[in-house]
Design a protein around this motif. Sequence first.
Motif, PDB file in Angstrom:
ATOM      1  N   UNK A 434     -10.974 -56.916  35.268  1.00  0.00           N
ATOM      2  CA  UNK A 434     -10.748 -57.413  36.626  1.00  0.00           C
ATOM      3  C   UNK A 434      -9.278 -57.783  36.894  1.00  0.00           C
ATOM      4  N   UNK A 435      -8.478 -57.827  35.863  1.00  0.00           N
ATOM      5  CA  UNK A 435      -7.044 -58.066  36.061  1.00  0.00           C
ATOM      6  C   UNK A 435      -6.326 -56.821  36.588  1.00  0.00           C
ATOM      7  N   UNK A 436      -6.985 -55.687  36.478  1.00  0.00           N
ATOM      8  CA  UNK A 436      -6.369 -54.419  36.881  1.00  0.00           C
ATOM      9  C   UNK A 436      -6.922 -54.004  38.245  1.00  0.00           C
ATOM     10  N   UNK A 437      -6.030 -53.826  39.214  1.00  0.00           N
ATOM     11  CA  UNK A 437      -6.456 -53.585  40.596  1.00  0.00           C
ATOM     12  C   UNK A 437      -7.322 -52.346  40.747  1.00  0.00           C
ATOM     13  N   UNK A 438      -7.052 -51.315  39.957  1.00  0.00           N
ATOM     14  CA  UNK A 438      -7.849 -50.094  40.105  1.00  0.00           C
ATOM     15  C   UNK A 438      -9.258 -50.264  39.552  1.00  0.00           C
ATOM     16  N   UNK A 439      -9.526 -51.372  38.866  1.00  0.00           N
ATOM     17  CA  UNK A 439     -10.869 -51.642  38.356  1.00  0.00           C
ATOM     18  C   UNK A 439     -11.576 -52.741  39.149  1.00  0.00           C
ATOM     19  N   UNK A 533      -5.486 -67.814  34.705  1.00  0.00           N
ATOM     20  CA  UNK A 533      -5.703 -66.493  35.327  1.00  0.00           C
ATOM     21  C   UNK A 533      -4.615 -66.231  36.367  1.00  0.00           C
ATOM     22  N   UNK A 534      -4.339 -67.252  37.183  1.00  0.00           N
ATOM     23  CA  UNK A 534      -3.314 -67.083  38.219  1.00  0.00           C
ATOM     24  C   UNK A 534      -1.937 -66.859  37.607  1.00  0.00           C
ATOM     25  N   UNK A 535      -1.653 -67.548  36.510  1.00  0.00           N
ATOM     26  CA  UNK A 535      -0.356 -67.388  35.874  1.00  0.00           C
ATOM     27  C   UNK A 535      -0.174 -65.973  35.324  1.00  0.00           C
ATOM     28  N   UNK A 536      -1.231 -65.432  34.752  1.00  0.00           N
ATOM     29  CA  UNK A 536      -1.150 -64.072  34.212  1.00  0.00           C
ATOM     30  C   UNK A 536      -1.077 -63.048  35.341  1.00  0.00           C
ATOM     31  N   UNK A 537      -1.853 -63.264  36.392  1.00  0.00           N
ATOM     32  CA  UNK A 537      -1.855 -62.301  37.502  1.00  0.00           C
ATOM     33  C   UNK A 537      -0.513 -62.269  38.220  1.00  0.00           C
ATOM     34  N   UNK A 538       0.076 -63.441  38.437  1.00  0.00           N
ATOM     35  CA  UNK A 538       1.335 -63.491  39.173  1.00  0.00           C
ATOM     36  C   UNK A 538       1.097 -63.645  40.666  1.00  0.00           C
ATOM     37  N   UNK A 539       2.106 -64.114  41.411  1.00  0.00           N
ATOM     38  CA  UNK A 539       1.926 -64.452  42.834  1.00  0.00           C
ATOM     39  C   UNK A 539       1.497 -63.296  43.718  1.00  0.00           C
TER      40      UNK A 539
END
Length: 550
Positions: A434-439, A533-539
């Motif tokens: 779920x961290x990957x937008x294409x998934x 999760x937010x820190x890894x994803x980025x703004x």
Amino acid sequence: MSNIVDRIFPNPLPTPEELAIRFPKRDLPEGAMVTRVGPSPTGFMHIGTLYVGRICAHFARETGGVSILRIEDTDKKREVEGAVDFITHAFDHFGVTFDEGVDNDGNDKGAYGPYRQSQRMEIYQAYVKHLLATGKAYPCFASGEELEAMRDKQQLRKMRTGYYGVWAEWRDRPEEDVQAALDAGTPFVIRFRAEGKIERKMKFEDLLFGERKLPENDQDIVVMKADGLPTYHFAHAVDDHLMGTTHVIRGDEWLSSIPTHLQLFEALGWDAPEYAHIAPINKMDDTSRRKLSKRKDPEASVGYFEELGYSNEAVLDYLMTLADANFEDWSKENPETSSWEFPLTMRGLKGSSGPLFDFEKLGHISRNFVSTLKSDELYDRVLPWAKTHDTDLATLMTADPDRSRAIMAIERDEAQNPRKDIEKWSDVKGELAYFFDDRFTLTADEARAMLDYLNADELAALVTEFLEGYDPSDDNQTWFGKMKELGGKHGFALRPKDFKQNPDDYKGTVAHVAKIFRVLLAGKERSPDLYSIMQVMGPEQVKARASLVL
């Protein structure tokens, strides 16, 4: 009779005396156990074989003895191509190593080989010849049709089936009949001349079952088949003697064979090893208890656990809980100690009668183990598995290794109480994808349905205000303070007890506020630490996903 023996074995064979020199007694310390496990390559490897192998290797290691992996491949009709490789790979994969036997490359390791029974034909035939020469065995020319007709008669008369007593027609046939059958080229087997009486009982001391009284064996069993290979009964006696096996640990389905096996050792003039017959691994089927079945139960195959990605440590530790109920407490008291250091005893093994396979317990052990792995360790354990069993996951992990490691580090590397949501390597994709937008496929309607305690306008207003105040440089404490403040403004209780006392006065608690962003960012109601999760994803990714419901 010597002429018959020479006709049956016209080529030179080693003598028992020569074999005794070739396979000398082992020089081991007192109390050292020589154990063996002997799987047959007739299909996938049963979890029970790994279980017995683990126990055998443990006792040998614990006592300064020797463990042996012996491939019992005399049943060529049922042998499955590649099964030997599967067996050696399975033991190697799950970390059960043997001092001697067939190794993971298919080669022999040790001085008492060959370790494949099909390669020991000359050895077995030497002892079959010895039994023939001493009158303890004889050739039997009964055809398959004749044996089938004999069984039909026995069943019709409600008698025990088998080749014994008056039914053993070739046991005392005149020598001229044997010569004539040989002259005619009639196929034959070699049978052991049993001296037991079924009405008599023999005493036997099993290391787990204790003293047992079993009927003596009166069956003239086959010791050498028509293809020249031995039967299991005979091969096991010869191999265990020559390899110096001190303890035979095996499933209790072989307990009834003890009278036959002890007869063979006595006829060959050897001391028998000690026997420990262990109860098989069972499972509950509705309200009944039964053995794990190769046909019915996928978990009967060790390959099942490898395919799902259970760690070898978890599987072996779980098997030890089945072997000895004391292992679980010992493991809690010694969390940093290898399970191979556990003081396994026959007494402890005796207490484990008919262990039940419990996926819940395996999962608990596995999650606890995985929680001890740092992110780099987890990455390095999962990737090789994924390359073989889930190439899609491998592609995700290798597309951006640093990002994947950062995801795996959430609630792991610096956490006082590491996350325990990963049970097996196949669970990792769900925590990574779920961290990957294409998934990530969540739609606005799906998100609103999962957050039905707010209407669309309320949800949009809350998310809008969050985005206005969102600062990725906030530390965890500041971020959480903002989440609480946001919740208070939008009708959520700041304290769970307030909501519990007056649920109609609030839309939920701060946990319900966090749930909003778990759903929007991860697509699920429960997730690891939301701030991380937010820190890894980025703004950019956080803002884009939160904006889904605007």
